[in-house]
Design an enzyme around this catalytic site. Structure first.
Site, PDB file in Angstrom:
ATOM      1  CB  CYS A   1      18.868  40.994  55.143  1.00  0.00           C
ATOM      2  SG  CYS A   1      20.523  40.821  55.839  1.00  0.00           S
TER       3      CYS A   1
ATOM      4  CB  CYS B   1      22.711  38.430  54.016  1.00  0.00           C
ATOM      5  SG  CYS B   1      21.636  39.749  54.596  1.00  0.00           S
TER       6      CYS B   1
ATOM      7  CE  LYS C   1      24.183  34.584  51.613  1.00  0.00           C
ATOM      8  NZ  LYS C   1      24.076  35.577  50.531  1.00  0.00           N
TER       9      LYS C   1
ATOM     10  CE1 TYR D   1      23.733  37.507  47.195  1.00  0.00           C
ATOM     11  CE2 TYR D   1      23.572  38.682  45.115  1.00  0.00           C
ATOM     12  CZ  TYR D   1      23.069  38.399  46.357  1.00  0.00           C
ATOM     13  OH  TYR D   1      21.901  38.985  46.767  1.00  0.00           O
TER      14      TYR D   1
ATOM     15  CD  GLU E   1      26.761  34.238  48.936  1.00  0.00           C
ATOM     16  OE1 GLU E   1      27.443  35.220  49.247  1.00  0.00           O
ATOM     17  OE2 GLU E   1      25.508  34.237  49.012  1.00  0.00           O
TER      18      GLU E   1
ATOM     19  CG  HIS F   1      55.090  38.212  59.700  1.00  0.00           C
ATOM     20  ND1 HIS F   1      54.830  37.686  58.456  1.00  0.00           N
ATOM     21  CD2 HIS F   1      55.972  37.370  60.307  1.00  0.00           C
ATOM     22  CE1 HIS F   1      55.534  36.581  58.303  1.00  0.00           C
ATOM     23  NE2 HIS F   1      56.228  36.356  59.416  1.00  0.00           N
TER      24      HIS F   1
ATOM     25  CD  GLU G   1      52.518  39.202  56.560  1.00  0.00           C
ATOM     26  OE1 GLU G   1      53.534  39.924  56.720  1.00  0.00           O
ATOM     27  OE2 GLU G   1      52.414  38.057  57.030  1.00  0.00           O
TER      28      GLU G   1
END
Length: 451
Positions: free
Chosen positions: A45, A50, A53, A180, A184, A440, A445
């Site tokens: 990782c 990760c 990356k 993934y 990616e 908002h 939302e």
């Protein structure tokens, strides 16, 4: 052998996220701990996964942001991209993180051996240097590595490991895989100007994600210029005289590319660890078989993280390492890490995030389900003139209204999903979301406005 006769209370093989956490926590509980790492402290990782990356993902997003900025009044015509500068800055930060992980271990008086280790007997580990040590408990946390398909010329391909060290961005790249990692890196290289083709031996992307999100990502990726070839396999890869590669795919003509990248899954690192010397059970995928508390069939040997092939995610390895150390060395009640309802993300362009059951899974398990959706164009995309729509999806138990899954594809989807995952894990209902006032104007939302 009496406990006081061991050299260490714990010897950990592998200094990735799970191994480092387990070793640090065990030492904090008063254990005498050593850890061996043959490559670099931090594991996949931190070093080649990760973390670096995600830095490339950030860099790639600027390609679109600079274009979008023009409709917001910014002049960006002279913007240029320097891959070497990004690459070197990312690798520099990886060095920093490795130092931080090493400092964490040393600050807890964990002995770090920077060499390969092998289990050579009961409670015994032999290092590559020939040094033999004993430990009351042994923890295997050696992670996983990219799987290389059996293809003629596969040695000419790169994997995600090498992608961080390229000397230049390939003009033309074929990426094998539909998961993934493939999606990616396809997004990253596409934004950096590569012509990208994803080749998948199956007929769909990201099989574990909800179908609506998969379809939306495919549509958007095609709009961005990424090419897809489904139900296609490699026949061979051959180097050319000019440093490129000749690739033959099934049902396709030969083509010349700059790079071929395999992103076809990861396999546990169990070879050469000496597990067979002590009879540790290995599964059909090469993984170490463990019980819910990460213990192998040998009482003094445990394993955590990707090497067990339960859930290949860094936060899971960390949780497993923590639970192991707390139970074995902290005197706490053993805890089986909950591997259900785990939130996840794909840092594609745009990213996907999800938690819980897909609509199909919920129908198969619950029968009666209610699905709520919001299909919208984010405000930023509207003003930027970017015709790219986001999709939020909420799957609920049709009888109780309990939310059993939330799925989204949108800018910053992963950042929004973290809080939403808490709600799903806690068993909240659609009414609980409806009763929450919206912030908002935000994309988030839509989570409380879906109908």
């Amino acid at each position: 052998m009496a406990a006081e006769e061991y050299d260490y209370d714990l010897f950990t093989i592998g200094a990735g996220s799970g191994g480092v956490r387990a070793s640090r926590v065990a030492a904090a509980h008063g254990a005498k701990v050593a850890i061996a790492e043959e490559f670099r402290v931090g594991g996949t990782c931190v070093i080649r996964g990760c973390v670096p990356k995600k830095m490339l993902v950030y860099g790639a997003h600027f390609a679109e942001d600079l274009k979008d900025a023009q409709n917001f009044g910014w002049s960006t015509e002279n913007a240029t991209f320097d891959w070497i500068k990004l690459r070197d800055n990312v690798l520099k930060d990886v060095d920093r993180l490795e130092g931080a992980y090493t400092d964490t271990l040393e600050n807890h008086d964990v002995i770090v051996f920077r060499e390969r280790a092998e289990i050579t007997g009961a409670h015994q580990v032999t290092l590559a240097s020939g040094k033999t040590v004993t430990a009351k408990y042994i923890l295997v946390a050696t992670g996983a590595r990219p799987q290389i398909p059996e293809v003629k010329g596969s040695e000419h391909a790169i994997t995600s490991n090498e992608a961080f060290h390229l000397d230049k961005v390939p003009e033309r790249i074929i990426i094998a895989g539909g998961g993934y990692i493939a999606n990616e890196f396809a997004g990253i290289f596409n934004e950096f100007g590569s012509k990208v083709t994803i080749v998948n031996r199956g007929d769909q992307l990201l099989r574990s994600y909800d179908e609506a999100l998969r379809d939306r990502l495919l549509q958007i990726s095609l709009m961005k210029g990424i090419e897809f070839k489904f139900n296609t396999v490699f026949e061979y890869i051959e180097p050319t005289d000019d440093g490129r590669f000749k690739v033959k795919l099934s049902d396709c003509d030969e083509e010349i590319v700059d790079k071929v990248m395999f992103a076809t899954g990861r396999m546990p690192n169990t070879e050469g660890l000496g597990l067979d010397n002590v009879g540790v059970e290995i599964g059909d995928k090469g993984q170490i078989v463990v019980d819910p508390y990460s213990k192998t069939n040998i009482d003094h040997i445990y394993a955590v993280g990707d090497v067990t092939d339960r859930v290949q995610l860094t936060p899971i390895a960390i949780r497993e390492g923590q639970a192991f150390a707390d139970a074995v060395f902290g005197g706490m009640e053993p805890v089986a890490v909950d591997h259900s309802c785990i939130p996840s993300a794909v840092f594609s362009h745009p990213p996907i995030a999800a938690v819980g059951m897909t609509e199909g899974e919920a129908k198969n398990k619950l029968g009666s389900v209610k699905v709520y959706q919001s299909d919208f164009r984010p405000m930023k995309n509207v003003l930027a003139g970017r015709n790219e729509r986001s999709l939020f999806k909420m799957v609920c138990d049709g009888e109780t209204g309990k939310i059993v899954g939330i799925h989204m594809i949108a800018p910053e989807a992963a950042e929004m999903m973290q809080a939403a995952a808490i709600a799903v894990k806690a068993g909240l209902t659609k009414e609980d979301f409806d009763a929450t006032t919206a912030i908002h104007p935000t994309m988030a939302e839509e989570l409380v406005l879906m109908r």
